[in-house]
Design an enzyme around this catalytic site. Sequence first.
Site, mmCIF file in Angstrom:
data_model
loop_
_atom_site.group_PDB
_atom_site.id
_atom_site.type_symbol
_atom_site.label_atom_id
_atom_site.label_comp_id
_atom_site.label_asym_id
_atom_site.label_seq_id
_atom_site.Cartn_x
_atom_site.Cartn_y
_atom_site.Cartn_z
ATOM 1 N N ARG A 40 6.972 -18.583 13.357
ATOM 2 C CA ARG A 40 5.538 -18.401 13.620
ATOM 3 C C ARG A 40 4.871 -17.537 12.541
ATOM 4 O O ARG A 40 3.674 -17.647 12.297
ATOM 5 C CB ARG A 40 5.291 -17.818 15.009
ATOM 6 C CG ARG A 40 5.764 -16.391 15.204
ATOM 7 C CD ARG A 40 5.645 -15.955 16.648
ATOM 8 N NE ARG A 40 5.951 -14.537 16.827
ATOM 9 C CZ ARG A 40 7.176 -14.028 16.864
ATOM 10 N NH1 ARG A 40 8.234 -14.819 16.714
ATOM 11 N NH2 ARG A 40 7.364 -12.726 17.043
ATOM 12 N N HIS A 41 5.666 -16.710 11.908
ATOM 13 C CA HIS A 41 5.103 -15.835 10.870
ATOM 14 C C HIS A 41 4.742 -16.625 9.613
ATOM 15 O O HIS A 41 3.802 -16.267 8.907
ATOM 16 C CB HIS A 41 6.065 -14.693 10.560
ATOM 17 C CG HIS A 41 6.409 -13.900 11.782
ATOM 18 N ND1 HIS A 41 5.465 -13.181 12.471
ATOM 19 C CD2 HIS A 41 7.568 -13.783 12.470
ATOM 20 C CE1 HIS A 41 6.033 -12.622 13.527
ATOM 21 N NE2 HIS A 41 7.303 -12.981 13.549
ATOM 22 N N THR A 83 -2.169 8.095 -2.759
ATOM 23 C CA THR A 83 -2.214 7.707 -1.346
ATOM 24 C C THR A 83 -1.608 6.338 -1.097
ATOM 25 O O THR A 83 -1.338 5.976 0.054
ATOM 26 C CB THR A 83 -3.669 7.625 -0.855
ATOM 27 O OG1 THR A 83 -4.355 6.659 -1.671
ATOM 28 C CG2 THR A 83 -4.363 8.972 -0.939
ATOM 29 N N CYS A 94 0.839 5.129 -6.053
ATOM 30 C CA CYS A 94 -0.227 6.027 -6.510
ATOM 31 C C CYS A 94 -0.261 7.201 -5.517
ATOM 32 O O CYS A 94 0.677 7.342 -4.726
ATOM 33 C CB CYS A 94 -1.574 5.304 -6.630
ATOM 34 S SG CYS A 94 -2.257 4.658 -5.095
ATOM 35 N N GLY A 121 -5.310 2.914 -3.349
ATOM 36 C CA GLY A 121 -5.863 2.247 -4.537
ATOM 37 C C GLY A 121 -4.979 1.097 -4.996
ATOM 38 O O GLY A 121 -5.465 -0.011 -5.261
ATOM 39 N N ASP A 145 0.629 5.098 -11.124
ATOM 40 C CA ASP A 145 -0.260 5.925 -11.941
ATOM 41 C C ASP A 145 0.402 7.297 -12.080
ATOM 42 O O ASP A 145 1.576 7.488 -11.707
ATOM 43 C CB ASP A 145 -1.691 5.965 -11.368
ATOM 44 C CG ASP A 145 -1.798 6.762 -10.075
ATOM 45 O OD1 ASP A 145 -0.762 7.236 -9.568
ATOM 46 O OD2 ASP A 145 -2.928 6.907 -9.567
ATOM 47 N N HIS A 146 -0.341 8.275 -12.598
ATOM 48 C CA HIS A 146 0.221 9.614 -12.797
ATOM 49 C C HIS A 146 0.663 10.269 -11.496
ATOM 50 O O HIS A 146 1.595 11.072 -11.488
ATOM 51 C CB HIS A 146 -0.807 10.506 -13.509
ATOM 52 C CG HIS A 146 -2.136 10.511 -12.819
ATOM 53 N ND1 HIS A 146 -3.003 9.432 -12.875
ATOM 54 C CD2 HIS A 146 -2.742 11.433 -12.036
ATOM 55 C CE1 HIS A 146 -4.090 9.716 -12.161
ATOM 56 N NE2 HIS A 146 -3.945 10.922 -11.644
HETATM 57 C C1 RB5 Z 1 -5.421 9.687 -8.525
HETATM 58 O O1 RB5 Z 1 -5.943 10.962 -8.520
HETATM 59 C C2 RB5 Z 1 -5.564 9.034 -7.162
HETATM 60 O O2 RB5 Z 1 -6.896 8.768 -6.906
HETATM 61 C C3 RB5 Z 1 -4.718 7.774 -7.086
HETATM 62 O O3 RB5 Z 1 -3.403 8.094 -7.349
HETATM 63 C C4 RB5 Z 1 -4.699 7.045 -5.764
HETATM 64 O O4 RB5 Z 1 -4.379 7.892 -4.715
HETATM 65 C C5 RB5 Z 1 -5.841 6.183 -5.481
HETATM 66 O O5 RB5 Z 1 -5.930 5.496 -4.456
#
Ligand code: RB5
Length: 148
Positions: free
Chosen positions: A132-133, A67, A65, A70, A8-9
């Site tokens: 085993r994995h 974190t 993304c 998401g 994403d951005h």
């Molecule tokens: C975008 O602002 C943020 O929510 C997204 O990049 C991500 O971290 C979501 O889990």
Amino acid sequence: MKVAIGSDHAGVTMKSEIVPVLDELFIDWEDFGTKDEESVDYPDFGEKVSDAVSRGQADRGILICGTGIGMSIVANKVPGIRAALCQEDYSAKMSRLHNDANILVLPGRIIDKEKAKEIVKTWFTTDFEGGRHQRRLDKIKEIEEKQK
Ligand code: RB5
């Protein structure tokens, strides 16, 4: 090997920083977007990359993304996807050795570019251990089947 990448951005800068590592490893990659920092919805890009891997159009994927959370949630909804959110090298290594992760998820707003490059290199140069994995992965597949 063909790799589908997407972000994403919040992950677009890191995406451009890690593709040279794929080039160094002679890995063929395709960017599924997004292309710039205009705000978008991560599920749209997470689904495209995960779908390509699930259908065998790509061997593996990378999603980024802010974190990584998401993108991880989205990717792991798609059948056959084992997406691993990695913030350090040890997880990257273990996600290949033990989990045969087929999508690497990176947190664009948490780690720096050097750390991300190190993770990518490790993830693409570590093979699944099997044994085993594999039994454990078979159990994950069974859970997926039961939920259909
Ligand atoms: C975008 O602002 C943020 O929510 C997204 O990049 C991500 O971290 C979501 O889990």
